[in-house]
Enzyme design. Structure first.
Site, short mmCIF file in Angstrom:
data_model
loop_
_atom_site.label_atom_id
_atom_site.label_comp_id
_atom_site.label_asym_id
_atom_site.label_seq_id
_atom_site.Cartn_x
_atom_site.Cartn_y
_atom_site.Cartn_z
N LEU A 54 29.60 21.96 -1.88
CA LEU A 54 29.35 23.44 -2.53
C LEU A 54 30.46 24.38 -1.82
O LEU A 54 30.38 24.13 -0.58
CB LEU A 54 28.08 24.04 -2.57
CG LEU A 54 27.00 23.24 -3.30
CD1 LEU A 54 25.63 23.83 -3.29
CD2 LEU A 54 27.52 23.51 -4.86
N ASN A 57 18.08 21.92 0.28
CA ASN A 57 18.41 20.65 0.07
C ASN A 57 17.66 19.36 0.65
O ASN A 57 17.14 19.87 1.73
CB ASN A 57 19.82 20.47 0.61
CG ASN A 57 20.46 18.84 0.36
OD1 ASN A 57 20.38 18.40 -0.70
ND2 ASN A 57 21.40 18.53 1.28
N HIS A 96 17.89 15.59 2.48
CA HIS A 96 18.88 14.89 2.94
C HIS A 96 18.12 13.59 3.56
O HIS A 96 17.33 13.86 4.67
CB HIS A 96 19.70 15.71 4.16
CG HIS A 96 20.97 14.65 4.43
ND1 HIS A 96 21.90 14.34 3.83
CD2 HIS A 96 20.99 14.11 5.69
CE1 HIS A 96 22.91 13.60 4.42
NE2 HIS A 96 22.36 13.49 5.56
N SER A 148 14.95 15.14 5.88
CA SER A 148 14.96 16.47 6.04
C SER A 148 15.19 17.35 4.84
O SER A 148 15.82 17.08 4.12
CB SER A 148 16.28 16.59 6.91
OG SER A 148 16.10 16.01 8.23
N ASP A 156 25.25 19.75 5.00
CA ASP A 156 23.87 19.49 5.60
C ASP A 156 23.77 19.90 6.90
O ASP A 156 23.14 19.44 7.82
CB ASP A 156 24.08 17.99 5.63
CG ASP A 156 24.27 17.14 4.30
OD1 ASP A 156 23.74 17.51 3.40
OD2 ASP A 156 25.14 16.11 4.30
C1 GRF Z 1 17.72 11.00 -2.06
O1 GRF Z 1 17.76 10.06 -1.29
C2 GRF Z 1 18.14 12.55 -1.49
O2 GRF Z 1 17.47 12.44 -0.14
C3 GRF Z 1 19.64 12.37 -1.51
O3 GRF Z 1 19.77 11.97 -2.81
C4 GRF Z 1 19.11 11.02 -3.12
C5 GRF Z 1 18.62 11.62 -4.50
O4 GRF Z 1 17.50 10.47 -5.19
N1 GRF Z 1 20.09 13.60 -1.22
P1 GRF Z 1 16.98 10.99 -6.51
O5 GRF Z 1 18.14 11.49 -7.64
O6 GRF Z 1 16.07 12.34 -6.34
O7 GRF Z 1 16.21 9.66 -7.00
#
Ligand code: GRF
Length: 221
Positions: free
Chosen positions: A96, A110, A112, A139, A148
């Site tokens: 972003l 977010n 991560h 996290s 991040d």
């Molecule tokens: C997850 O592993 C999240 O941590 C990361 O992207 C993935 C998204 O998975 N940011 P989903 O689309 O929620 O199944």
């Protein structure tokens, strides 16, 4: 009676974290109203989940905008128009623009899949394995202009098993993500977790270390 927190979710993919948020609301664990699910990918599974749940959806195609900032400004304008009070990035696979997101700092989370500050960016599971880490995790952080890099407010940890591969590690972490994200958002909805003067606050005090996910939910480390 305080009204439910109005949440917009951004997702590019399958949407399992969105599903976890919806399930938590369904169980009465998250006092929220989902006002919009938006994506940069028309094929995102998250959009289908939202449609099935009767949540308004939006697709913005990055190719229709001259540059990143123009796309992001259009996206955030739509998010503001939705009435969202909190934006949750749940697998939103775009960087972003810092200026476009600035008005939302403190109101955007977010998830991560790493123990930040380790392994910002992509391929987090592989990188944890290659580094020989014994522990991996996920996290939730407030989003700032740094990728991040915003303040981490909650984490879930997972011991790495000898010999496991990237796919298995990702698969074992996902159910923890599905507990971590709703639990964190629920604290915001309950007014216990928030943002003041550039800092995350928990129960009225600045949050130093991230909250840790345990068997009974999130707690101070
Ligand atoms: C997850 O592993 C999240 O941590 C990361 O992207 C993935 C998204 O998975 N940011 P989903 O689309 O929620 O199944």
């Amino acid at each position: 009676m305080p009204s439910p927190l109005r949440i917009a979710v951004l997702a590019s993919g399958r949407g399992s974290n969105l599903a976890a948020l919806l399930a938590a609301r369904g169980r009465g664990e998250l006092d929220a109203q989902f006002v919009l699910v938006a994506s940069d990918k028309a094929t995102a599974g998250a959009l289908r989940l939202a449609e099935a749940a009767g949540i308004p959806t939006l697709v913005l195609d990055p190719k229709a905008y001259p540059d990143r900032r123009a796309f992001d400004l259009a996206l955030f304008a739509q998010l503001a128009a939705s009435g969202a009070e909190l934006i949750v990035l749940a697998g939103f696979m775009r960087i972003l623009d810092g200026e476009a997101l600035a008005p939302w700092v403190g109101r955007m989370l977010n998830i991560h899949p790493s123990l930040l500050p380790k392994y910002r960016g992509l391929h987090t599971h592989r990188r944890a394995l290659e580094a020989g880490d014994l522990v991996h995790g996920a996290s939730v952080h407030f989003v700032t202009a740094e990728l991040d890099g915003g303040p981490v407010v909650a984490q879930a940890t997972l011991p790495i098993e000898p010999g496991e591969d990237e796919q298995r590690l990702a698969q074992r972490l996902l159910p923890l993500e599905h507990r971590l994200l709703p639990a964190t958002v629920a604290l915001i909805a309950a007014g216990r977790l928030g943002w003041r003067d550039g800092l995350p606050m928990f129960d009225g005090a600045p949050l130093g270390e991230p909250l840790q996910l345990g068997p009974h939910g999130l707690a101070l480390a």
